[in-house]
Design a protein around this motif. Structure first.
Motif, PDB file in Angstrom:
ATOM      1  N   LEU A  50      15.233  27.809 -57.977  1.00 28.64           N
ATOM      2  CA  LEU A  50      15.376  28.123 -56.556  1.00 28.64           C
ATOM      3  C   LEU A  50      16.050  26.975 -55.812  1.00 28.64           C
ATOM      4  O   LEU A  50      16.936  27.211 -54.977  1.00 28.64           O
ATOM      5  CB  LEU A  50      14.007  28.425 -55.948  1.00 28.64           C
ATOM      6  N   MET A  51      15.659  25.740 -56.107  1.00 30.29           N
ATOM      7  CA  MET A  51      16.289  24.595 -55.436  1.00 30.29           C
ATOM      8  C   MET A  51      17.774  24.507 -55.785  1.00 30.29           C
ATOM      9  O   MET A  51      18.606  24.233 -54.915  1.00 30.29           O
ATOM     10  CB  MET A  51      15.572  23.296 -55.807  1.00 30.29           C
ATOM     11  N   LEU A  52      18.116  24.755 -57.045  1.00 29.02           N
ATOM     12  CA  LEU A  52      19.531  24.745 -57.438  1.00 29.02           C
ATOM     13  C   LEU A  52      20.310  25.834 -56.714  1.00 29.02           C
ATOM     14  O   LEU A  52      21.433  25.607 -56.253  1.00 29.02           O
ATOM     15  CB  LEU A  52      19.657  24.916 -58.947  1.00 29.02           C
ATOM     16  N   MET A  53      19.719  27.016 -56.595  1.00 30.79           N
ATOM     17  CA  MET A  53      20.399  28.106 -55.901  1.00 30.79           C
ATOM     18  C   MET A  53      20.547  27.818 -54.410  1.00 30.79           C
ATOM     19  O   MET A  53      21.573  28.160 -53.804  1.00 30.79           O
ATOM     20  CB  MET A  53      19.650  29.428 -56.098  1.00 30.79           C
ATOM     21  N   LEU A  54      19.556  27.169 -53.809  1.00 29.64           N
ATOM     22  CA  LEU A  54      19.663  26.827 -52.388  1.00 29.64           C
ATOM     23  C   LEU A  54      20.764  25.804 -52.141  1.00 29.64           C
ATOM     24  O   LEU A  54      21.519  25.915 -51.175  1.00 29.64           O
ATOM     25  CB  LEU A  54      18.321  26.320 -51.862  1.00 29.64           C
ATOM     26  N   VAL A  55      20.877  24.810 -53.020  1.00 23.92           N
ATOM     27  CA  VAL A  55      21.954  23.828 -52.879  1.00 23.92           C
ATOM     28  C   VAL A  55      23.311  24.501 -53.070  1.00 23.92           C
ATOM     29  O   VAL A  55      24.260  24.229 -52.330  1.00 23.92           O
ATOM     30  CB  VAL A  55      21.756  22.665 -53.877  1.00 23.92           C
ATOM     31  N   HIS A  56      23.407  25.397 -54.032  1.00 29.54           N
ATOM     32  CA  HIS A  56      24.656  26.115 -54.260  1.00 29.54           C
ATOM     33  C   HIS A  56      24.989  27.005 -53.062  1.00 29.54           C
ATOM     34  O   HIS A  56      26.157  27.111 -52.656  1.00 29.54           O
ATOM     35  CB  HIS A  56      24.561  26.947 -55.537  1.00 29.54           C
ATOM     36  N   LEU A  57      23.969  27.626 -52.485  1.00 34.12           N
ATOM     37  CA  LEU A  57      24.180  28.469 -51.305  1.00 34.12           C
ATOM     38  C   LEU A  57      24.683  27.649 -50.121  1.00 34.12           C
ATOM     39  O   LEU A  57      25.607  28.065 -49.410  1.00 34.12           O
ATOM     40  CB  LEU A  57      22.872  29.175 -50.955  1.00 34.12           C
ATOM     41  N   VAL A  58      24.113  26.476 -49.930  1.00 34.47           N
ATOM     42  CA  VAL A  58      24.563  25.599 -48.842  1.00 34.47           C
ATOM     43  C   VAL A  58      25.998  25.146 -49.094  1.00 34.47           C
ATOM     44  O   VAL A  58      26.811  25.076 -48.166  1.00 34.47           O
ATOM     45  CB  VAL A  58      23.602  24.396 -48.702  1.00 34.47           C
ATOM     46  N   ASN A  59      26.330  24.859 -50.352  1.00 32.72           N
ATOM     47  CA  ASN A  59      27.713  24.483 -50.674  1.00 32.72           C
ATOM     48  C   ASN A  59      28.680  25.629 -50.415  1.00 32.72           C
ATOM     49  O   ASN A  59      29.803  25.403 -49.953  1.00 32.72           O
ATOM     50  CB  ASN A  59      27.821  24.041 -52.131  1.00 32.72           C
ATOM     51  N   LEU A  60      28.269  26.852 -50.707  1.00 32.84           N
ATOM     52  CA  LEU A  60      29.133  27.993 -50.434  1.00 32.84           C
ATOM     53  C   LEU A  60      29.349  28.202 -48.942  1.00 32.84           C
ATOM     54  O   LEU A  60      30.378  28.736 -48.522  1.00 32.84           O
ATOM     55  CB  LEU A  60      28.539  29.264 -51.050  1.00 32.84           C
ATOM     56  N   LEU A  61      28.374  27.784 -48.120  1.00 33.38           N
ATOM     57  CA  LEU A  61      28.501  27.921 -46.672  1.00 33.38           C
ATOM     58  C   LEU A  61      29.330  26.802 -46.048  1.00 33.38           C
ATOM     59  O   LEU A  61      29.514  26.779 -44.835  1.00 33.38           O
ATOM     60  CB  LEU A  61      27.119  27.989 -46.031  1.00 33.38           C
ATOM     61  N   GLY A  62      29.788  25.839 -46.861  1.00 35.46           N
ATOM     62  CA  GLY A  62      30.718  24.842 -46.364  1.00 35.46           C
ATOM     63  C   GLY A  62      30.167  23.446 -46.184  1.00 35.46           C
ATOM     64  O   GLY A  62      30.887  22.563 -45.725  1.00 35.46           O
ATOM     65  N   VAL A  63      28.924  23.203 -46.526  1.00 36.50           N
ATOM     66  CA  VAL A  63      28.343  21.864 -46.382  1.00 36.50           C
ATOM     67  C   VAL A  63      28.539  21.120 -47.693  1.00 36.50           C
ATOM     68  O   VAL A  63      28.225  21.639 -48.770  1.00 36.50           O
ATOM     69  CB  VAL A  63      26.843  21.947 -46.038  1.00 36.50           C
ATOM     70  N   GLN A  64      29.044  19.901 -47.624  1.00 40.10           N
ATOM     71  CA  GLN A  64      29.244  19.106 -48.830  1.00 40.10           C
ATOM     72  C   GLN A  64      27.964  18.333 -49.117  1.00 40.10           C
ATOM     73  O   GLN A  64      27.527  17.513 -48.306  1.00 40.10           O
ATOM     74  CB  GLN A  64      30.411  18.143 -48.668  1.00 40.10           C
ATOM     75  N   THR A  65      27.355  18.572 -50.276  1.00 44.44           N
ATOM     76  CA  THR A  65      26.086  17.923 -50.614  1.00 44.44           C
ATOM     77  C   THR A  65      26.237  16.832 -51.649  1.00 44.44           C
ATOM     78  O   THR A  65      25.302  16.075 -51.884  1.00 44.44           O
ATOM     79  CB  THR A  65      25.079  18.960 -51.138  1.00 44.44           C
ATOM     80  N   GLY A  66      27.380  16.730 -52.301  1.00 45.15           N
ATOM     81  CA  GLY A  66      27.571  15.707 -53.322  1.00 45.15           C
ATOM     82  C   GLY A  66      28.027  14.395 -52.729  1.00 45.15           C
ATOM     83  O   GLY A  66      28.139  14.212 -51.516  1.00 45.15           O
ATOM     84  N   ASN A  67      28.273  13.428 -53.619  1.00 45.63           N
ATOM     85  CA  ASN A  67      28.785  12.138 -53.190  1.00 45.63           C
ATOM     86  C   ASN A  67      30.212  12.274 -52.675  1.00 45.63           C
ATOM     87  O   ASN A  67      31.036  12.951 -53.286  1.00 45.63           O
ATOM     88  CB  ASN A  67      28.764  11.130 -54.337  1.00 45.63           C
ATOM     89  N   GLN A  68      30.491  11.608 -51.572  1.00 48.09           N
ATOM     90  CA  GLN A  68      31.844  11.613 -51.054  1.00 48.09           C
ATOM     91  C   GLN A  68      32.627  10.500 -51.732  1.00 48.09           C
ATOM     92  O   GLN A  68      32.094   9.432 -52.015  1.00 48.09           O
ATOM     93  CB  GLN A  68      31.829  11.407 -49.552  1.00 48.09           C
ATOM     94  N   THR A  69      33.904  10.770 -51.992  1.00 48.00           N
ATOM     95  CA  THR A  69      34.732   9.756 -52.625  1.00 48.00           C
ATOM     96  C   THR A  69      35.046   8.647 -51.624  1.00 48.00           C
ATOM     97  O   THR A  69      35.352   8.902 -50.458  1.00 48.00           O
ATOM     98  CB  THR A  69      36.036  10.366 -53.154  1.00 48.00           C
ATOM     99  N   ARG A  70      34.967   7.427 -52.081  1.00 47.96           N
ATOM    100  CA  ARG A  70      35.275   6.270 -51.232  1.00 47.96           C
ATOM    101  C   ARG A  70      36.642   5.735 -51.599  1.00 47.96           C
ATOM    102  O   ARG A  70      36.997   5.594 -52.756  1.00 47.96           O
ATOM    103  CB  ARG A  70      34.226   5.174 -51.425  1.00 47.96           C
ATOM    104  N   TYR A  71      37.412   5.401 -50.605  1.00 51.70           N
ATOM    105  CA  TYR A  71      38.782   4.902 -50.837  1.00 51.70           C
ATOM    106  C   TYR A  71      38.854   3.432 -50.631  1.00 51.70           C
ATOM    107  O   TYR A  71      38.260   2.823 -49.867  1.00 51.70           O
ATOM    108  CB  TYR A  71      39.770   5.631 -49.937  1.00 51.70           C
TER     109      TYR A  71
END
Length: 71
Positions: A50-71
């Motif tokens: 359920l937690m994995l599906m909720l994170v995937h659902l939030v990602n599908l809605l446009g929220v970035q949940t992973g690490n952002q790349t640093r330049y």
């Protein structure tokens, strides 16, 4: 997976987690013998799904949940 499939999987995991939690919380019946199905570990597996599906659902809605790349 697209949005409807992810939402359906999340709802299924939620229903199964509640069902397995209820089955695991019932009092032990000594006349029937020991329980042969481990309800609590099955509940925890559904909670993790359920937690994995909720994170995937939030990602599908446009929220970035992973690490952002640093330049």
């Amino acid at each position: 997976m697209d949005l409807p499939v992810t939402a359906a999987a999340a709802i299924l995991f939620l229903i199964l987690a509640v069902l397995f939690g209820w089955l695991g919380a019932r009092p032990i019946n000594i006349l029937k013998g020991p329980r042969l199905i481990p309800w609590r570990p099955m509940m925890m597996i559904c909670v993790v799904g359920l937690m994995l599906m909720l994170v995937h659902l939030v990602n599908l809605l446009g929220v970035q949940t992973g690490n952002q790349t640093r330049y």
